[in-house]
Write a protein that holds these residues in place. Structure first.
Motif, PDB file in Angstrom:
ATOM      1  N   MET A  52     -31.027  58.463  55.460  1.00 21.92           N
ATOM      2  CA  MET A  52     -30.559  59.849  55.352  1.00 21.92           C
ATOM      3  C   MET A  52     -31.661  60.808  55.836  1.00 21.92           C
ATOM      4  SD  MET A  52     -27.540  59.546  54.358  1.00 21.92           S
ATOM      5  CE  MET A  52     -27.038  57.849  54.566  1.00 21.92           C
ATOM      6  N   LYS A  53     -31.238  61.993  56.266  1.00 19.29           N
ATOM      7  CA  LYS A  53     -32.192  62.984  56.749  1.00 19.29           C
ATOM      8  C   LYS A  53     -33.099  63.444  55.614  1.00 19.29           C
ATOM      9  CE  LYS A  53     -30.743  66.395  59.167  1.00 19.29           C
ATOM     10  NZ  LYS A  53     -29.968  67.554  59.642  1.00 19.29           N
TER      11      LYS A  53
ATOM     12  N   SER B 233     -32.059  66.616  53.800  1.00 18.06           N
ATOM     13  CA  SER B 233     -30.716  66.670  53.234  1.00 18.06           C
ATOM     14  C   SER B 233     -30.688  67.363  51.883  1.00 18.06           C
ATOM     15  CB  SER B 233     -30.142  65.257  53.073  1.00 18.06           C
ATOM     16  OG  SER B 233     -28.855  65.314  52.478  1.00 18.06           O
TER      17      SER B 233
ATOM     18  N   ASP C 159     -27.337  67.285  50.473  1.00 14.55           N
ATOM     19  CA  ASP C 159     -26.026  66.784  50.072  1.00 14.55           C
ATOM     20  C   ASP C 159     -26.201  65.695  49.025  1.00 14.55           C
ATOM     21  OD1 ASP C 159     -23.110  65.640  51.966  1.00 14.55           O
ATOM     22  OD2 ASP C 159     -23.533  65.640  49.830  1.00 14.55           O
TER      23      ASP C 159
ATOM     24  N   ASP D  40     -26.043  62.018  49.744  1.00 12.85           N
ATOM     25  CA  ASP D  40     -27.108  61.334  50.467  1.00 12.85           C
ATOM     26  C   ASP D  40     -28.200  60.805  49.547  1.00 12.85           C
ATOM     27  OD1 ASP D  40     -27.071  63.574  53.364  1.00 12.85           O
ATOM     28  OD2 ASP D  40     -25.790  61.890  52.803  1.00 12.85           O
TER      29      ASP D  40
END
Length: 126
Positions: free
Chosen positions: A103-104, A107, A109, A112
């Motif tokens: 995942m970034k 993030s 979210d 994630d």
């Protein structure tokens, strides 16, 4: 996926400092990339900082770079956020979270993340 409990929030004057802690349990803390995310009232979540599993790589949002320091103690299973030169715009509920692989790092979210804490309130006001 584990439990995260934040602490250390409070009310400080502009220019003050706070150190947030995030105690991890029920998962292998040392194997996870960890992030701090904050959310101010009426605003969306904002990524603050991320640290890799070993603690050797750290990343910061431009808004906190040079003022905040993320660190971790894998032996104690604790994540930290040292916050200096605090500004009123830093006021928010601060969450720690364990980032799922791939995942970034920026993030915000919750999907994630493997685990997400309940948050600790930081208020910066004169």
């Amino acid at each position: 996926e584990g439990r995260l409990v934040e602490s250390g929030g409070g009310m400080v004057h502009p220019g003050g400092s706070l150190r947030l802690s995030c105690a991890a349990s029920d998962f292998v803390f040392s194997g996870w990339v960890m992030s701090w995310v904050r959310q101010a009232p009426g605003k969306g979540p904002e990524w603050v900082s991320t640290i890799n599993s070993g603690g050797g790589a750290t990343f910061y949002a431009d808004s906190v770079k040079g003022r905040f320091t993320i660190s971790r103690d894998n032996a104690k299973e604790v994540l930290y956020l040292q916050m200096n030169s605090l500004k009123p715009e830093d006021s928010a509920l601060y969450y720690c979270a364990s980032l799922l692989p791939g995942m970034k790092i920026t993030s915000t979210d919750q999907a994630d993340f493997g685990s997400w804490g309940q948050g600790t309130q930081v208020t910066v006001s004169s």
